[in-house]
Design an enzyme around this catalytic site. Structure first.
Site, short mmCIF file in Angstrom:
data_model
loop_
_atom_site.label_atom_id
_atom_site.label_comp_id
_atom_site.label_asym_id
_atom_site.label_seq_id
_atom_site.Cartn_x
_atom_site.Cartn_y
_atom_site.Cartn_z
N ASP A 14 0.62 -0.81 0.10
CA ASP A 14 0.44 -0.12 0.22
C ASP A 14 0.89 1.27 -0.65
OD1 ASP A 14 -3.05 -0.98 0.72
OD2 ASP A 14 -1.42 -1.69 2.23
N ASN A 24 -9.26 -4.07 -7.77
CA ASN A 24 -7.82 -3.30 -8.42
C ASN A 24 -8.46 -2.76 -10.29
OD1 ASN A 24 -5.49 -3.60 -7.36
ND2 ASN A 24 -6.80 -2.14 -6.72
C1 FPP Z 1 -1.77 -0.63 -3.52
O1 FPP Z 1 -1.32 0.76 -3.81
C2 FPP Z 1 -1.06 -0.78 -4.12
C3 FPP Z 1 -1.19 -1.60 -6.06
C4 FPP Z 1 -2.16 -1.40 -6.01
C5 FPP Z 1 0.10 -1.84 -6.50
C6 FPP Z 1 1.30 -2.27 -6.36
C7 FPP Z 1 1.83 -2.99 -7.58
C8 FPP Z 1 3.73 -2.24 -7.62
C9 FPP Z 1 4.14 -2.26 -6.10
C10 FPP Z 1 4.11 -2.55 -8.98
C11 FPP Z 1 3.78 -3.40 -9.63
C12 FPP Z 1 4.61 -4.87 -8.63
C13 FPP Z 1 5.07 -6.05 -9.14
C14 FPP Z 1 4.83 -7.37 -8.76
C15 FPP Z 1 5.08 -5.58 -11.18
P1 FPP Z 1 -2.09 2.22 -3.47
O2 FPP Z 1 -2.33 2.46 -5.17
O3 FPP Z 1 -3.44 1.36 -3.37
O4 FPP Z 1 -1.73 3.43 -3.46
P2 FPP Z 1 -2.80 4.20 -2.69
O5 FPP Z 1 -2.68 3.28 -0.71
O6 FPP Z 1 -1.87 5.64 -2.09
O7 FPP Z 1 -4.04 4.95 -3.19
#
Ligand code: FPP
Length: 224
Positions: free
Chosen positions: A2, A50
């Site tokens: 996160d 997502n």
């Molecule tokens: C949550 O942060 C993260 C995600 C939905 C995506 C995670 C992806 C990565 C770390 C990069 C790609 C990963 C791999 C393994 C290739 P958020 O977008 O919900 O952030 P927020 O909570 O601050 O809104």
């Protein structure tokens, strides 16, 4: 993982820049877990929920995922990591599936850490899919319904060969389970780290392991 969006926004950047920086944390975490002898690590990269994000963010995340799956092949091979996909395939685009399958096949013979990449994953969806497979096995005469106990049911989950997690780490201070590995986390210890995922470093991982080492795990029993 996160806090990618928050990390970027707090710097006046687009959310995708946070996801990009998150790759560094993924690489460091995978390498360090493999080095320390962790048997299984599952990363929650993209949930079923997502898919409701803006189309632009989804396509950028998928592009990043493909890049990761190609560029990290040497890291996975050098660390003897076996990659597994944890989740549903139906909504993933053919080009994502092709690169994912190629990387899975490339690493299939590795005897080190099992790395589950949760993509298009939902914990309830996994349990429903497992129940459906069990029902089909009963219908086909391959399973006696009386024999369906917890151990047998576990065998119908996506990847029963990945051990149940002892520890679940969440970043950016989030205190929820968010539909992650619902069956498998029954007795996992939770560790919440305040830093956003792009800032997560091996020092944070070590701190989580040390905190885990101080937990008293009773698994519902009474200690002697
Ligand atoms: C949550 O942060 C993260 C995600 C939905 C995506 C995670 C992806 C990565 C770390 C990069 C790609 C990963 C791999 C393994 C290739 P958020 O977008 O919900 O952030 P927020 O909570 O601050 O809104």
């Amino acid at each position: 993982m996160d806090g990618n969006g928050r990390w970027a926004r707090s710097r006046g950047l687009e959310r995708i820049r946070g996801h990009e920086r998150g790759i560094t944390a993924v690489r460091e975490t995978v390498e360090e877990c493999a080095r320390l002898g962790v048997e299984g690590l599952t990363l929650y990269a993209f949930s079923e929920e997502n898919w409701s994000r803006p189309q632009l963010e989804i396509s950028m995340l998928m592009r990043l995922l493909k890049k990761f799956l190609v560029e990290e092949r040497p890291t996975l091979m050098d660390n003897r990591v076996q990659l597994l996909h944890v989740g549903r395939r139906e909504r993933l685009a053919p080009d994502v599936l092709r690169i994912l399958d190629e990387t899975i096949e490339l690493t299939a013979g590795n005897d080190g850490m099992k790395l589950g990449l949760a993509i298009s994953y939902g914990g309830r969806a996994e349990i429903v899919d497992a129940a459906r497979r069990a029902a089909i096995a009963v219908r086909d005469g391959a399973l006696d319904p009386e024999a369906l106990d917890e151990a047998a049911f576990r065998g119908f989950l996506y990847h029963p060969e990945i051990p149940d997690p002892d520890l679940m780490i969440r970043t950016a201070g989030e205190m929820r389970v968010s539909n992650f590995l619902l069956w498998q986390v029954s007795y996992a210890e939770l560790h919440v780290e305040d830093v956003c995922w792009p800032d997560f470093r091996k020092e944070h991982l070590h701190a989580a392991f040390r905190a885990f080492g101080r937990r008293v795990r009773k698994f519902g029993a009474v200690l002697p």
